[in-house]
Design an enzyme around this catalytic site. Structure first.
Site, PDB file in Angstrom:
ATOM      1  N   ALA A  20     -56.829 -44.963 -82.737  1.00  0.00           N
ATOM      2  CA  ALA A  20     -56.162 -46.039 -83.465  1.00  0.00           C
ATOM      3  C   ALA A  20     -57.190 -46.660 -84.405  1.00  0.00           C
ATOM      4  O   ALA A  20     -58.398 -46.622 -84.139  1.00  0.00           O
ATOM      5  CB  ALA A  20     -55.655 -47.081 -82.485  1.00  0.00           C
ATOM      6  N   GLU A  52     -54.290 -38.792 -77.527  1.00  0.00           N
ATOM      7  CA  GLU A  52     -52.918 -39.055 -77.063  1.00  0.00           C
ATOM      8  C   GLU A  52     -51.887 -38.384 -77.967  1.00  0.00           C
ATOM      9  O   GLU A  52     -50.854 -37.903 -77.500  1.00  0.00           O
ATOM     10  CB  GLU A  52     -52.695 -40.570 -77.001  1.00  0.00           C
ATOM     11  CG  GLU A  52     -53.507 -41.229 -75.886  1.00  0.00           C
ATOM     12  CD  GLU A  52     -53.595 -42.740 -76.029  1.00  0.00           C
ATOM     13  OE1 GLU A  52     -54.083 -43.208 -77.079  1.00  0.00           O
ATOM     14  OE2 GLU A  52     -53.165 -43.450 -75.111  1.00  0.00           O
ATOM     15  N   GLY A  70     -56.213 -42.620 -79.498  1.00  0.00           N
ATOM     16  CA  GLY A  70     -54.883 -42.259 -80.008  1.00  0.00           C
ATOM     17  C   GLY A  70     -54.824 -40.842 -80.546  1.00  0.00           C
ATOM     18  O   GLY A  70     -53.741 -40.243 -80.593  1.00  0.00           O
TER      19      GLY A  70
HETATM   20  N1  COA Z   1     -60.941 -46.857 -86.432  1.00  0.00           N
HETATM   21  C1  COA Z   1     -61.429 -47.278 -87.625  1.00  0.00           C
HETATM   22  N2  COA Z   1     -62.449 -46.699 -88.258  1.00  0.00           N
HETATM   23  C2  COA Z   1     -63.024 -45.629 -87.671  1.00  0.00           C
HETATM   24  C3  COA Z   1     -62.587 -45.137 -86.433  1.00  0.00           C
HETATM   25  C4  COA Z   1     -61.486 -45.793 -85.804  1.00  0.00           C
HETATM   26  N3  COA Z   1     -60.983 -45.370 -84.643  1.00  0.00           N
HETATM   27  N4  COA Z   1     -63.359 -44.067 -86.096  1.00  0.00           N
HETATM   28  C5  COA Z   1     -64.234 -43.904 -87.092  1.00  0.00           C
HETATM   29  N5  COA Z   1     -64.036 -44.845 -88.043  1.00  0.00           N
HETATM   30  C6  COA Z   1     -64.800 -45.024 -89.295  1.00  0.00           C
HETATM   31  C7  COA Z   1     -66.184 -45.578 -89.039  1.00  0.00           C
HETATM   32  O1  COA Z   1     -66.136 -46.992 -88.905  1.00  0.00           O
HETATM   33  C8  COA Z   1     -66.889 -45.111 -90.281  1.00  0.00           C
HETATM   34  O2  COA Z   1     -66.560 -45.980 -91.349  1.00  0.00           O
HETATM   35  P1  COA Z   1     -67.716 -46.429 -92.425  1.00  0.00           P
HETATM   36  O3  COA Z   1     -68.097 -45.155 -93.112  1.00  0.00           O
HETATM   37  O4  COA Z   1     -67.002 -47.412 -93.310  1.00  0.00           O
HETATM   38  O5  COA Z   1     -68.827 -47.001 -91.617  1.00  0.00           O
HETATM   39  C9  COA Z   1     -66.274 -43.770 -90.588  1.00  0.00           C
HETATM   40  O6  COA Z   1     -65.032 -43.758 -89.869  1.00  0.00           O
HETATM   41  C10 COA Z   1     -67.114 -42.605 -90.081  1.00  0.00           C
HETATM   42  O7  COA Z   1     -67.390 -42.811 -88.707  1.00  0.00           O
HETATM   43  P2  COA Z   1     -68.871 -42.853 -88.108  1.00  0.00           P
HETATM   44  O8  COA Z   1     -68.835 -43.696 -86.874  1.00  0.00           O
HETATM   45  O9  COA Z   1     -69.860 -43.236 -89.160  1.00  0.00           O
HETATM   46  O10 COA Z   1     -69.070 -41.308 -87.742  1.00  0.00           O
HETATM   47  P3  COA Z   1     -70.001 -40.713 -86.601  1.00  0.00           P
HETATM   48  O11 COA Z   1     -70.003 -39.248 -86.805  1.00  0.00           O
HETATM   49  O12 COA Z   1     -71.293 -41.417 -86.532  1.00  0.00           O
HETATM   50  O13 COA Z   1     -69.228 -41.046 -85.229  1.00  0.00           O
HETATM   51  C11 COA Z   1     -67.277 -41.154 -83.800  1.00  0.00           C
HETATM   52  C12 COA Z   1     -67.969 -40.461 -84.997  1.00  0.00           C
HETATM   53  C13 COA Z   1     -65.874 -40.582 -83.693  1.00  0.00           C
HETATM   54  C14 COA Z   1     -68.051 -40.874 -82.532  1.00  0.00           C
HETATM   55  C15 COA Z   1     -67.229 -42.668 -84.053  1.00  0.00           C
HETATM   56  O14 COA Z   1     -66.704 -42.907 -85.343  1.00  0.00           O
HETATM   57  C16 COA Z   1     -66.383 -43.428 -83.071  1.00  0.00           C
HETATM   58  O15 COA Z   1     -66.815 -43.658 -81.967  1.00  0.00           O
HETATM   59  N6  COA Z   1     -65.151 -43.849 -83.488  1.00  0.00           N
HETATM   60  C17 COA Z   1     -64.285 -44.657 -82.685  1.00  0.00           C
HETATM   61  C18 COA Z   1     -63.617 -43.834 -81.605  1.00  0.00           C
HETATM   62  C19 COA Z   1     -62.752 -44.711 -80.743  1.00  0.00           C
HETATM   63  O16 COA Z   1     -63.201 -45.615 -80.064  1.00  0.00           O
HETATM   64  N7  COA Z   1     -61.445 -44.419 -80.738  1.00  0.00           N
HETATM   65  C20 COA Z   1     -60.489 -45.093 -79.931  1.00  0.00           C
HETATM   66  C21 COA Z   1     -59.907 -46.245 -80.657  1.00  0.00           C
HETATM   67  S1  COA Z   1     -58.725 -47.108 -79.641  1.00  0.00           S
END
Ligand code: COA
Length: 278
Positions: free
Chosen positions: A84, A132, A129
């Site tokens: 999400a 899911e 999500g």
């Molecule tokens: N919602 C909003 N933005 C998200 C996102 C999410 N679920 N997942 C990634 N993004 C955004 C990041 O904030 C980042 O934005 P920015 O470039 O403006 O900083 C961009 O996507 C790239 O992500 P980044 O974190 O820089 O990539 P990474 O390779 O270092 O890490 C993940 C990848 C997937 C491990 C990490 O993005 C992450 O943990 N995301 C959230 C996952 C999560 O908790 N999902 C459940 C949500 S309920």
């Protein structure tokens, strides 16, 4: 049309053209609907407009008789869906979060029960999500770089789009709770080992393999595919005895179709069947 003006009230029979979507792509080729979540800058995170557009897309899959199978994937090489959109959580209170969860449930149940097989082609992160959403698909195949997890607990919340229900049903209670309580990510080979995905292929092979599976299904009888999904999905929530009664009813229904005569007749005449979906 701005995504914010999109509405779930649009007729389900409306077949979308690519231009009506801003956060996803919807392409139809040879009876396969390709739905691509296309917000790569945020790793295809699901915000409210994306949920609305996915709802419209899966209504189109459900209602378009020319669509036999849908393939769902994410844009880019990095993510299927990273969850999400966490930006939307900051202003969300309890009532709003409850409503958001219900909207997600409605969409994911539509994916699960749209009457057509939906293949998740998981091309990278499938988190929260995203995991899911993949779980609501009929089955999942993954690229070698795919990563799966339910990291919500690291945000102080629990899965809200069906993860606490569909994940244990698919991989078992203990494994599901381990993922949900640790928030750990697992790699594609581990997802394969625990039955979260059916196959793992090289990234370049993901969509061709999904399409090949779609074409195998398309060669079979459409109504039988629909009833098979219905029997399994509804049967999962029944006792074995109830599920068997349900199966018998749907088995009987197949015998009211012209395609049953075509399929059995073609076998006996030693020729390939030509199913018509009636
Ligand atoms: N919602 C909003 N933005 C998200 C996102 C999410 N679920 N997942 C990634 N993004 C955004 C990041 O904030 C980042 O934005 P920015 O470039 O403006 O900083 C961009 O996507 C790239 O992500 P980044 O974190 O820089 O990539 P990474 O390779 O270092 O890490 C993940 C990848 C997937 C491990 C990490 O993005 C992450 O943990 N995301 C959230 C996952 C999560 O908790 N999902 C459940 C949500 S309920």
């Amino acid at each position: 049309m701005p995504a914010s003006t999109l509405s779930c009230a649009v007729s389900g029979a409306e077949v979308m053209s690519a231009s009506t979507y801003e956060n996803i792509r919807y392409d139809k080729t040879n009876q396969v609907a390709f739905i691509t979540i296309a917000r790569p800058k945020v790793l295809n995170a699901l915000n409210a407009p994306t949920l609305q557009e996915l709802t419209r897309a899966f209504q189109a899959v459900r209602d378009d008789e020319d669509v036999r199978v849908a393939i769902l994937t994410g844009e880019g090489e990095k993510a299927f869906v990273a969850g999400a959109d966490i930006n939307e959580f900051t202003a969300l209170g309890a009532v709003g979060a409850n409503a958001l969860s219900a909207r997600g449930h409605a969409l994911f149940s539509l994916v699960e029960n749209c009457g057509k097989p939906v293949i998740a082609a998981v091309n990278g992160f499938a988190l929260g999500g995203g995991d899911e959403l993949a779980l609501s698909c009929t089955f999942r195949i993954a690229s070698e770089n795919a990563r799966f997890g339910q990291p919500e607990i690291k945000l102080g919340i629990i899965p809200g789009y069906g993860g606490t229900q569909r994940l244990p049903r698919l991989i078992g209670k203990g494994r599901a709770l381990q993922l949900i309580l640790t928030g750990d990510m697992i790699k594609a080979d581990e997802a394969l080992r625990i039955g979260l995905v059916n196959e793992v292929v090289a990234a370049a092979e993901l969509l061709p393999r999904a399409e090949a599976l779609a074409n195998k299904i398309i060669a079979n009888a459409p109504l039988a595919a629909r009833y098979a999904i219905q029997a399994v999905n509804q049967g999962m929530d029944m006792t074995l005895a109830e599920g068997l009664v349900h199966e018998a009813a749907l088995f009987g229904l197949c015998f009211a179709t012209a395609d049953k005569n075509e399929g059995t007749g073609a076998f006996l005449e030693k020729r390939a069947p030509k199913f018509k979906g009636v």
